[in-house]
Design a protein around this motif. Structure first.
Motif, PDB file in Angstrom:
ATOM      1  N   ALA A  43       7.957   1.155   6.683  1.00  0.00           N
ATOM      2  CA  ALA A  43       7.623   0.505   7.955  1.00  0.00           C
ATOM      3  C   ALA A  43       6.126   0.532   8.216  1.00  0.00           C
ATOM      4  O   ALA A  43       5.543  -0.455   8.689  1.00  0.00           O
ATOM      5  N   ALA A  44       5.480   1.675   7.914  1.00  0.00           N
ATOM      6  CA  ALA A  44       4.037   1.776   8.132  1.00  0.00           C
ATOM      7  C   ALA A  44       3.281   0.811   7.232  1.00  0.00           C
ATOM      8  O   ALA A  44       2.353   0.116   7.670  1.00  0.00           O
ATOM      9  N   PHE A  45       3.654   0.737   5.962  1.00  0.00           N
ATOM     10  CA  PHE A  45       2.936  -0.135   5.028  1.00  0.00           C
ATOM     11  C   PHE A  45       3.235  -1.607   5.289  1.00  0.00           C
ATOM     12  O   PHE A  45       2.358  -2.464   5.132  1.00  0.00           O
ATOM     13  N   ALA A  46       4.472  -1.926   5.648  1.00  0.00           N
ATOM     14  CA  ALA A  46       4.839  -3.322   5.891  1.00  0.00           C
ATOM     15  C   ALA A  46       4.064  -3.917   7.061  1.00  0.00           C
ATOM     16  O   ALA A  46       3.855  -5.136   7.119  1.00  0.00           O
ATOM     17  N   ALA A  47       3.616  -3.066   7.984  1.00  0.00           N
ATOM     18  CA  ALA A  47       2.858  -3.548   9.141  1.00  0.00           C
ATOM     19  C   ALA A  47       1.391  -3.804   8.817  1.00  0.00           C
ATOM     20  O   ALA A  47       0.645  -4.322   9.659  1.00  0.00           O
ATOM     21  N   GLY A  74       5.558  -3.994  -1.004  1.00  0.00           N
ATOM     22  CA  GLY A  74       4.737  -4.918  -1.765  1.00  0.00           C
ATOM     23  C   GLY A  74       3.306  -4.476  -1.981  1.00  0.00           C
ATOM     24  O   GLY A  74       2.453  -5.303  -2.327  1.00  0.00           O
ATOM     25  N   LYS A  75       3.034  -3.181  -1.812  1.00  0.00           N
ATOM     26  CA  LYS A  75       1.668  -2.690  -1.941  1.00  0.00           C
ATOM     27  C   LYS A  75       1.395  -2.172  -3.356  1.00  0.00           C
ATOM     28  O   LYS A  75       2.226  -1.476  -3.943  1.00  0.00           O
ATOM     29  N   THR A  76       0.215  -2.482  -3.858  1.00  0.00           N
ATOM     30  CA  THR A  76      -0.291  -1.855  -5.071  1.00  0.00           C
ATOM     31  C   THR A  76      -0.899  -0.517  -4.692  1.00  0.00           C
ATOM     32  O   THR A  76      -1.739  -0.444  -3.796  1.00  0.00           O
ATOM     33  N   VAL A  77      -0.459   0.536  -5.342  1.00  0.00           N
ATOM     34  CA  VAL A  77      -0.895   1.892  -5.007  1.00  0.00           C
ATOM     35  C   VAL A  77      -2.039   2.301  -5.933  1.00  0.00           C
ATOM     36  O   VAL A  77      -1.926   2.215  -7.156  1.00  0.00           O
ATOM     37  N   VAL A  78      -3.142   2.758  -5.339  1.00  0.00           N
ATOM     38  CA  VAL A  78      -4.282   3.297  -6.077  1.00  0.00           C
ATOM     39  C   VAL A  78      -4.229   4.816  -5.964  1.00  0.00           C
ATOM     40  O   VAL A  78      -4.059   5.352  -4.860  1.00  0.00           O
ATOM     41  N   LEU A 109      -3.166   6.199   7.218  1.00  0.00           N
ATOM     42  CA  LEU A 109      -1.923   5.786   7.856  1.00  0.00           C
ATOM     43  C   LEU A 109      -0.965   6.964   7.973  1.00  0.00           C
ATOM     44  O   LEU A 109      -1.034   7.914   7.190  1.00  0.00           O
ATOM     45  N   THR A 110      -0.054   6.880   8.908  1.00  0.00           N
ATOM     46  CA  THR A 110       1.011   7.867   9.045  1.00  0.00           C
ATOM     47  C   THR A 110       2.343   7.135   9.050  1.00  0.00           C
ATOM     48  O   THR A 110       2.418   5.952   9.406  1.00  0.00           O
ATOM     49  N   PRO A 111       3.432   7.786   8.641  1.00  0.00           N
ATOM     50  CA  PRO A 111       4.739   7.108   8.625  1.00  0.00           C
ATOM     51  C   PRO A 111       5.223   6.793  10.029  1.00  0.00           C
ATOM     52  O   PRO A 111       4.879   7.492  10.991  1.00  0.00           O
ATOM     53  N   LEU A 112       6.001   5.737  10.173  1.00  0.00           N
ATOM     54  CA  LEU A 112       6.559   5.345  11.467  1.00  0.00           C
ATOM     55  C   LEU A 112       7.949   5.954  11.596  1.00  0.00           C
ATOM     56  O   LEU A 112       8.938   5.399  11.094  1.00  0.00           O
ATOM     57  N   SER A 113       8.020   7.115  12.225  1.00  0.00           N
ATOM     58  CA  SER A 113       9.296   7.831  12.326  1.00  0.00           C
ATOM     59  C   SER A 113      10.324   7.020  13.103  1.00  0.00           C
ATOM     60  O   SER A 113      10.009   6.338  14.082  1.00  0.00           O
TER      61      SER A 113
END
Length: 562
Positions: A43-47, A74-78, A109-113
């Motif tokens: 949820a955090a990354f999708a936003a 859909g994120k490329t992780v570095v 970023l932090t996770p969206l609990s």
């Protein structure tokens, strides 16, 4: 043994909610917890609009949740290898966001609990999933992209070779998941094979012995750890259930193998490869004779000027030229060393490899790297670990005389105009958690603020160092004119600097306690620095002493970045 999954369907096919994924401080973390973590991070990354995110986590379970959440968004992780300011600064123009245990100025970023569980879909195997960096042994680290298919191929190979041997034994590791070796062996392979992993990293032999405790286990280690196993611990009890030991990230010295066999009860399974190629071959030296490397299934090799590789772990079907010389041996091959590193100094070609071999032959050094240093004129520096005889000479004669002795030794084979001009000594070459010795870390040894230093004694949580506060250190400039003394802030900086090199200190300095500066330190003072680390409190106690008595002392409190 649980059903083996693949990375692209790890969340879509899933496992039983109560199946064990990891252990953290004795607490079991199940698949339901993994799914919740992936959901919150997804949820955090999708936003976020950008396609690229850098992840740095100390805890492997938290990292796994963030990694899978990012991929499914859909994120490329570095993967930064560390959280040093210079490393993060280089990434600011490469990534859109940061996440994990990072300084506040990275705006992590932090996770969206409490986010709703998404409709997980299989990942595209051709998705650009990962960017890692070379170790930088020859310069600035270079970015290497990997699609999911490459990692699926590598994990599948590991499973085919060793799942039957390892079973469901949990994975303990001395290496970080921020490197490709640790990522594959410590997280991705266990996740797909249904093998639990330990969320925390075990940095010291004492930690390993306590953690293994005779239970079924797999140990994922590096040569940097395996070549320094102390004999005074109860290895026989600790390793009673040890299924296998893996070693990769660098060459395991020949003399470390019999020690591993004696203490761990088996020879490590050594894996040869690189960041670019992935795994190429493996061997297990059960005897002292030379054992050839056996290529992994689907890896094809040819032997020309160097070893050439074609593999499903590579981005295409082209041949990749490695930097290693090799020749066929039985069903595999023998490695014959890397290509000579040649540089030009004063228009003369110099083999750094040959110079290192000559220095080791002096008997005064146990490890050495010769490297070119930047400047108006190119010059050579030597970073070295003195042997017992070398330490005695260094302490008795000082760095200048010791360096002249080594230069004289080299002068028999090396022209005077290309002899190294700069010499630095330490207790171990600055290897990362994978055992890789990087150019950047070596270069930091030549920081003019670093004093002459030598290790006198070391225990698990305590060290004693010999230091010389040379008159040429920049700290003495202007402090004070006519009567220079070493500032207190410099002494604190040294305690932190060497504390970080010797202990796994938390990320942030929180406060200083009980500081006392009792006697001034003047140029060319010879000192003893004692460092004691209390991991439970996150405290580092330091004391500077000399023949004149106590000069300064105090306690530094550390904590992880909020």
């Amino acid at each position: 043994m649980p059903e083996r999954l693949t990375l692209d369907t790890l969340l879509t096919r899933g496992r039983a909610a109560d199946s064990t994924v990891a252990w953290r401080d004795g607490a079991r973390l199940d698949y339901a917890a993994l799914l919740r973590g992936c959901t919150d991070w997804h949820a955090a990354f999708a936003a976020e609009p950008g396609p690229t995110v850098a992840l740095y986590f100390n805890d492997s379970f938290d990292f796994a949740c963030a990694l899978l959440g990012a991929w499914h968004a859909g994120k490329t992780v570095v993967l930064p290898a560390d959280a040093q300011p210079g490393t993060l600064a280089r990434l600011r123009d490469e990534v859109d966001r940061f996440a994990g245990d990072l300084p506040a100025d990275c705006l992590p970023l932090t996770p969206l609990s409490g986010a709703a569980t998404p409709d997980w879909q299989p990942l595209d195997p051709d998705f650009s999933a990962l960017v890692i960096h070379t170790s930088g042994s020859t310069g600035v680290p270079a970015a290497i992209g990997k699609c999911l298919r490459q990692m699926m191929a590598e994990v599948g190979t590991l499973a085919a070779c060793w799942d039957g041997l390892l079973g469901e034994a949990p994975v303990f590791a001395t290496v970080s998941h921020q490197h490709i070796y640790g990522l594959l062996f410590r997280i991705l392979w266990p996740l797909t094979s249904g093998r639990p992993f330990i969320a925390t990293r075990h940095a010291y032999p004492e930690d390993i012995v306590a953690a293994l405790a005779g239970q079924p286990a797999v140990l994922v280690a590096s040569p940097a750890h395996l070549k320094r196993l102390p004999s005074g611990l109860d290895w026989a009890t600790a390793t009673r259930g040890l299924r296998a030991v893996f070693s990769s990230g660098g060459p395991l010295p020949d003399d470390a193998v019999p020690v591993c066999r004696e203490l761990l009860g088996q020879a490590p399974i050594e894996v040869y490869g690189s960041s670019e190629t992935g795994g190429i071959a493996w061997r297990q030296r059960e005897r002292d004779d030379a054992t050839g490397w056996l290529p992994f299934p689907a890896v094809t090799l040819r032997y020309e000027d160097t070893l050439w590789v074609r593999s499903p772990n590579l981005p295409d079907d082209d041949w990749f030229r490695s930097a290693d010389h090799a020749r066929p041996h039985g069903d595999g091959f023998l490695l014959l060393g890397r290509q000579d590193r040649i540089v030009k100094i004063e228009e003369k070609r110099v083999s750094l490899t040959a110079m290192e071999q000559r220095l080791l032959a002096s008997g005064l050094l146990d490890e050495v790297r010769v490297l070119p240093l930047d400047g108006a004129r190119q010059r050579l520096g030597v970073a070295a670990v003195p042997s017992a005889a070398g330490r005695a000479a260094l302490v008795a004669d000082g760095r200048g005389a010791f360096g002249r002795r080594l230069r004289q030794w080299l002068a028999c084979d090396v022209e005077a105009s290309v002899l190294p001009r700069h010499w630095r000594y330490g207790w171990a070459l600055p290897a990362d958690s994978q055992g890789k010795i990087t150019q950047a870390a070596l270069t930091r040894w030549f920081d003019p603020r670093r004093p002459d230093v030598c290790l006198l004694a070391r225990e698990a949580q305590s060290v004693r160092l010999w230091l010389r506060a040379g008159a040429g250190l920049p700290y003495f400039d202007g402090h004070f004119p006519g009567r220079p003394i070493l500032p207190g802030i410099a002494q604190i900086e040294w305690a932190i600097r060497f504390g970080r090199e010797l202990f796994p200190l938390p990320a942030t300095v929180q406060r200083l306690e009980v500081l006392k500066f009792q006697q001034v330190i003047v140029p060319d003072s010879v000192l003893t620095l004692t460092l004691d680390f209390d991991a439970a409190r996150g405290s580092l106690t330091f004391a500077f002493d000399s023949d004149a008595g106590r000069h300064a002392g105090g306690r530094i409190l550390f904590g992880e970045t909020a």
